[in-house]
Design a protein around this motif. Structure first.
Motif, short mmCIF file in Angstrom:
data_model
loop_
_atom_site.label_atom_id
_atom_site.label_comp_id
_atom_site.label_asym_id
_atom_site.label_seq_id
_atom_site.Cartn_x
_atom_site.Cartn_y
_atom_site.Cartn_z
N UNK A 134 0.84 -1.20 0.00
CA UNK A 134 0.00 0.00 0.00
C UNK A 134 0.87 1.25 0.00
N UNK A 135 1.92 1.26 0.81
CA UNK A 135 2.82 2.42 0.87
C UNK A 135 3.49 2.67 -0.47
N UNK A 136 3.84 1.60 -1.18
CA UNK A 136 4.48 1.75 -2.49
C UNK A 136 3.52 2.43 -3.47
N UNK A 145 -1.96 8.94 3.41
CA UNK A 145 -3.11 8.14 3.87
C UNK A 145 -4.42 8.92 3.89
N UNK A 146 -4.38 10.22 4.19
CA UNK A 146 -5.60 11.02 4.23
C UNK A 146 -6.22 11.21 2.85
N UNK A 180 -8.84 -5.01 8.77
CA UNK A 180 -9.41 -3.66 8.89
C UNK A 180 -8.88 -2.97 10.13
N UNK A 181 -8.82 -3.69 11.24
CA UNK A 181 -8.30 -3.10 12.46
C UNK A 181 -6.84 -2.70 12.32
N UNK A 182 -6.07 -3.52 11.62
CA UNK A 182 -4.65 -3.19 11.40
C UNK A 182 -4.50 -1.91 10.59
N UNK A 183 -5.22 -1.82 9.48
CA UNK A 183 -5.09 -0.65 8.60
C UNK A 183 -5.71 0.60 9.22
N UNK A 184 -6.69 0.43 10.11
CA UNK A 184 -7.35 1.59 10.74
C UNK A 184 -6.39 2.39 11.60
N UNK A 185 -5.27 1.81 11.98
CA UNK A 185 -4.28 2.56 12.75
C UNK A 185 -3.65 3.67 11.94
N UNK A 186 -3.71 3.55 10.59
CA UNK A 186 -3.10 4.56 9.72
C UNK A 186 -4.10 5.27 8.84
#
Length: 388
Positions: A134-136, A145-146, A180-186
């Motif tokens: 995703x970062x790439x 991210x926003x 979803x919980x993992x990605x919700x941190x960012x």
């Protein structure tokens, strides 16, 4: 007779609805003049002009300046939907790879990142690869991210209401993972998790082999078999997310179908499981008798579950997807013959045109649907990322 009074709220709501109508008229279409937009929406030209200028100011539309090629009079300005106002991300978390795609609001893919992952990787290691992919994509597009408005993650196994694969998954330790919980941190945008076969079915209807169909059975044909169902144009998940998991019924033979390829006589010693199927299909094309028998037996077993779905749902189209769709030349005709022996009506059978990108593309489609539901179905604020 009671006189009806129009309030300021009514007028504001009417303007919002008219703005939505204009955005929908331009989204996915060619640049258009105010006159063309007015004709398409049924709004007056002066009213359309006022709303269009407001939408330009808010960032929903962009101006396409005349190119100066007209020789009679001043050419009219044209306007297009600003698809770059926001972006969505689709991620396919597979056994051997993570594929992430970034698309604008028209669904145009602007960045793709494909990273390998060890089949035995634990959840933390696999999620690290998800983050990297995703970062790439974001870095390549110069986004933060926003700037992402919605994310969908495709995973192997039926997905429950909490976004987990608690019933079954071949990914080590993944039943306890919340992507979803993992990605919700960012990411503060809405994040969905869905089964890979269901997403592949969505993709085939959106951009693939079943764009003309509303009733579709998608069959994943590979070393793992599965299905995704679209009925009356809608993806069917079932009460607990397990719709289409007919392979769990042993009598269907989907669990054991790949063994015909893995145990084919003549396979080179020590060949990897994933390479074994490719060897068998290539040998079958070359006329190898044992290989052709293995493919025939695999297809016969694949047809059992496919026939059960066809008899239950009576789809317009069956799409053969997954890794073995590359060998559709060896499978499709025999699959049709097998279905003809048991089905009252044999639907058209087509090979996937999207290959191994189908899951990530389906994830993009579901993310775009989320954006539409939250923004274009209610009101049209300035283009800021919707919050979860």
């Amino acid at each position: 007779m009671t006189e009806q009074v129009t309030t300021g709220t009514d007028v504001t709501r009417m303007r919002e609805l008219n703005a939505l109508s204009i955005v929908r008229a331009l989204r996915g279409g060619p640049p258009s003049t105010v006159t063309e937009v007015a004709a398409r929406t049924g709004l007056s030209r002066p009213g359309t002009d006022v709303i269009v200028q407001g939408l330009v100011a808010d960032g929903w539309l962009t101006v396409v300046e005349p190119d100066g090629s007209s020789v009679v009079g001043r050419p009219a300005r044209r306007y297009r939907f600003n698809a770059g106002a926001g972006h969505v991300v689709g991620v396919d978390v597979g056994v051997h790879k993570v594929l992430a795609m970034l698309a604008d609001l028209d669904g145009t893919v602007v960045r793709t990142a494909r990273l390998p992952v060890d089949p035995g990787a634990d959840p933390a290691a696999r999620l690290t690869v998800v983050d990297a992919a995703v970062d790439e994509c974001l870095a390549g597009a110069g986004l933060r991210p926003d700037d992402v408005w919605a994310i969908t993650v495709g995973v192997t196994g039926p997905v429950d209401a909490g976004g987990r694969t608690t019933l079954f998954t071949p990914l080590p330790g993944w039943a306890s993972v919340s992507p979803a919980g993992h990605l919700a941190a960012r990411f503060s945008c809405p994040i969905q998790v869905e089964n890979d076969c269901k997403l592949a079915a969505l993709a085939e209807r959106w951009q693939g082999a079943a764009r003309d169909a509303d009733d579709i059975v998608y069959v994943l044909a590979g070393m793992r078999c599965g299905a995704g169902l679209i009925i009356d144009g809608a993806l069917r998940r079932g009460h607990g997310g397990a719709a289409g998991e007919i392979g769990a019924l042993r009598a269907v033979r989907w669990l054991t179908a790949p063994s015909h390829l893995e145990n084919c006589a003549g396979l080179p010693a020590g060949i990897d499981t994933d390479d074994a199927a490719a060897w068998v299909f290539n040998a079958a094309r070359a006329g190898d008798k044992a290989a052709r028998t293995a493919v025939r037996r695999y297809t016969r077993d694949l047809a059992v579950g496919t026939a059960a779905l066809v008899l239950t749902l009576d789809p317009q189209v069956v799409v053969l997807g997954g890794g073995f769709s590359r060998s559709a030349d060896l499978i499709l005709d025999q699959l049709a013959r097998e279905l003809g022996r048991t089905c009252l009506r044999v639907p058209e059978i087509r090979a996937s045109t999207l290959g191994d990108e189908s899951v990530a593309l389906g994830a993009l489609r579901l993310a775009l649907d989320e954006v539409d539901a939250r923004l274009f179905g209610v009101s049209l604020p300035a283009p800021l990322a919707p919050r979860a």
